[in-house]
Motif scaffolding. Sequence first.
Motif, PDB file in Angstrom:
ATOM      1  N   GLY A  52      -5.467 -11.763   3.844  1.00  0.00           N
ATOM      2  CA  GLY A  52      -5.020 -10.571   3.135  1.00  0.00           C
ATOM      3  C   GLY A  52      -5.435  -9.272   3.796  1.00  0.00           C
ATOM      4  N   ASP A  53      -6.488  -9.340   4.655  1.00  0.00           N
ATOM      5  CA  ASP A  53      -6.953  -8.125   5.326  1.00  0.00           C
ATOM      6  C   ASP A  53      -6.033  -7.707   6.471  1.00  0.00           C
ATOM      7  N   VAL A  54      -5.292  -8.650   7.034  1.00  0.00           N
ATOM      8  CA  VAL A  54      -4.427  -8.321   8.171  1.00  0.00           C
ATOM      9  C   VAL A  54      -2.951  -8.434   7.834  1.00  0.00           C
ATOM     10  N   LEU A  55      -2.626  -9.146   6.750  1.00  0.00           N
ATOM     11  CA  LEU A  55      -1.235  -9.250   6.344  1.00  0.00           C
ATOM     12  C   LEU A  55      -0.855  -7.985   5.584  1.00  0.00           C
ATOM     13  N   PRO A  56       0.236  -7.332   5.973  1.00  0.00           N
ATOM     14  CA  PRO A  56       0.566  -6.046   5.352  1.00  0.00           C
ATOM     15  C   PRO A  56       1.042  -6.148   3.903  1.00  0.00           C
ATOM     16  N   ILE A  57       1.360  -7.367   3.444  1.00  0.00           N
ATOM     17  CA  ILE A  57       1.844  -7.520   2.071  1.00  0.00           C
ATOM     18  C   ILE A  57       0.738  -7.160   1.090  1.00  0.00           C
ATOM     19  N   GLN A  58       1.017  -6.197   0.219  1.00  0.00           N
ATOM     20  CA  GLN A  58       0.035  -5.767  -0.775  1.00  0.00           C
ATOM     21  C   GLN A  58       0.247  -6.455  -2.121  1.00  0.00           C
ATOM     22  N   THR A  59       1.499  -6.671  -2.474  1.00  0.00           N
ATOM     23  CA  THR A  59       1.781  -7.345  -3.735  1.00  0.00           C
ATOM     24  C   THR A  59       3.222  -7.836  -3.736  1.00  0.00           C
ATOM     25  N   ILE A  60       3.501  -8.778  -4.607  1.00  0.00           N
ATOM     26  CA  ILE A  60       4.868  -9.247  -4.852  1.00  0.00           C
ATOM     27  C   ILE A  60       5.123  -9.035  -6.329  1.00  0.00           C
ATOM     28  N   THR A  61       6.027  -8.127  -6.636  1.00  0.00           N
ATOM     29  CA  THR A  61       6.286  -7.774  -8.020  1.00  0.00           C
ATOM     30  C   THR A  61       7.731  -7.354  -8.196  1.00  0.00           C
ATOM     31  N   GLU A  62       8.248  -7.538  -9.386  1.00  0.00           N
ATOM     32  CA  GLU A  62       9.625  -7.147  -9.714  1.00  0.00           C
ATOM     33  C   GLU A  62      10.616  -7.701  -8.688  1.00  0.00           C
ATOM     34  N   ASP A  63      10.382  -8.956  -8.286  1.00  0.00           N
ATOM     35  CA  ASP A  63      11.260  -9.675  -7.356  1.00  0.00           C
ATOM     36  C   ASP A  63      11.366  -8.976  -6.004  1.00  0.00           C
ATOM     37  N   ALA A  64      10.269  -8.361  -5.563  1.00  0.00           N
ATOM     38  CA  ALA A  64      10.254  -7.682  -4.263  1.00  0.00           C
ATOM     39  C   ALA A  64       8.873  -7.806  -3.637  1.00  0.00           C
ATOM     40  N   ILE A  65       8.849  -7.795  -2.283  1.00  0.00           N
ATOM     41  CA  ILE A  65       7.596  -7.793  -1.531  1.00  0.00           C
ATOM     42  C   ILE A  65       7.272  -6.344  -1.183  1.00  0.00           C
ATOM     43  N   ILE A  66       6.090  -5.881  -1.576  1.00  0.00           N
ATOM     44  CA  ILE A  66       5.684  -4.495  -1.327  1.00  0.00           C
ATOM     45  C   ILE A  66       4.642  -4.483  -0.212  1.00  0.00           C
ATOM     46  N   ASN A  67       4.926  -3.790   0.879  1.00  0.00           N
ATOM     47  CA  ASN A  67       3.969  -3.646   1.978  1.00  0.00           C
ATOM     48  C   ASN A  67       3.111  -2.408   1.774  1.00  0.00           C
ATOM     49  N   GLY A  68       1.944  -2.417   2.401  1.00  0.00           N
ATOM     50  CA  GLY A  68       1.010  -1.317   2.229  1.00  0.00           C
ATOM     51  C   GLY A  68       1.521   0.010   2.752  1.00  0.00           C
ATOM     52  N   ASN A  69       2.466  -0.022   3.702  1.00  0.00           N
ATOM     53  CA  ASN A  69       2.977   1.230   4.260  1.00  0.00           C
ATOM     54  C   ASN A  69       4.261   1.685   3.577  1.00  0.00           C
ATOM     55  N   GLY A  70       4.678   0.967   2.527  1.00  0.00           N
ATOM     56  CA  GLY A  70       5.860   1.390   1.783  1.00  0.00           C
ATOM     57  C   GLY A  70       7.118   0.613   2.088  1.00  0.00           C
ATOM     58  N   ASP A  71       7.088  -0.309   3.056  1.00  0.00           N
ATOM     59  CA  ASP A  71       8.255  -1.159   3.293  1.00  0.00           C
ATOM     60  C   ASP A  71       8.436  -2.099   2.102  1.00  0.00           C
ATOM     61  N   ILE A  72       9.674  -2.254   1.651  1.00  0.00           N
ATOM     62  CA  ILE A  72       9.972  -3.100   0.495  1.00  0.00           C
ATOM     63  C   ILE A  72      11.025  -4.131   0.889  1.00  0.00           C
TER      64      ILE A  72
END
Length: 404
Positions: A39-59
Amino acid sequence: MIGIILLLTAVICLLSLLIALIYVRQTEIRLTDKSVDLGDVLPIQTITEDAIINGNGDITVGYRLFLPEVFTLSENDAQYIHERLEALFKMLPAGTVVHQQAFYYKGEYHNTEYSTNALVSENNRHFEGKEILNSYTNLYVTFTNGKRNGKIRKNASGTSLMRKLHYPFKQPFKDYRERLSEMEAFLLNFENGLASIQQFEIRKMNSQELNNAIYDYINLSYETPTDDATLKTVNPMAINQNGDMKIGQQFVAMLSLTNEGEHLHELVVPHTGKSKSYGGQIEVPDSIKSKCSMLYPVGLGLPFDHIVNVVIEITDPDATVTAIGAEKDALNYITNFYPPASEKQREQEAFCNEITKFDYQTAYTAFNVIVNDTDKTTLMRKIALVQQGYSFMNQSSCYVENAE
């Protein structure tokens, strides 16, 4: 005397243990004290509302893509699909990344349907229990955070998925709900466009399915897809001194496309290597008269477990032409004493003219094949067959990636 014998025995045991540890350290570097949490190197911050949210704002949103049976498309059908996809990609904003991920894995043919037709019944009996290649496809659409403004980039390191960043926060990108709302119109058009292709079926993945898909990919368990990744743990990753990467007990190799064949063909009569050279039981014809995708030799043409990734990032045509024009001008200083520079300038000018004349959509494209096996020697044979498959793609070439 007994004490001396016990002491010698203890010393011998310690030396044996030390030699064993040295041997293990020389052959494989375990991620123990130097290990990092995924989790420290993977950019995925959360999976919510049927979408993958990255730490830099990519969805990212994902779809299950159900494709037609192999060799069932006519040339007109394939041409229609190509034109529809081309039109769909033009509707996406610059910076959007479309990622098709095809998984191929071995299985056995089973048909429990009863038929009164003697020919059908005989076919079922003939194929029952035979080893076959199964396949399923995931399609991901990523909307970037808009900071790239559609500019072209020279390599894949521009995406957050390839950066080794330690995100100091665990909260999801704060504006993701607003971004999801902005994406809605584009997604609706894209989904409707895909669904309108008669030969396709699509189903949007929910949050749990997205989480499961990421786990199966990272864990190399795609041949036995999980039902609930929250109950599982990703296998440890290790790299030995030879640069070999392992996930759990599986050796891993990735072969990336470096040079396309000189003449690209949308539909070709595929040629594959002799499947028996691999030693498996899957029968792959080496000469098929039916036309199909140029990628067939590295898809269904490989008789073992593997993953095929196709990544297309939409870029802004005007920004592309401007960037290439600037690169062309920068070569003016060396054209007088370096003839290849003049040739490159002519190619750049011709490329930009084509974009302008035919209103082409520009894109950055990446293509790779991932193979894995518990046996290093068997993996090397698979790598050789993948390289051969690339050559059958109209003499394309590939590069075996290093562990990094």
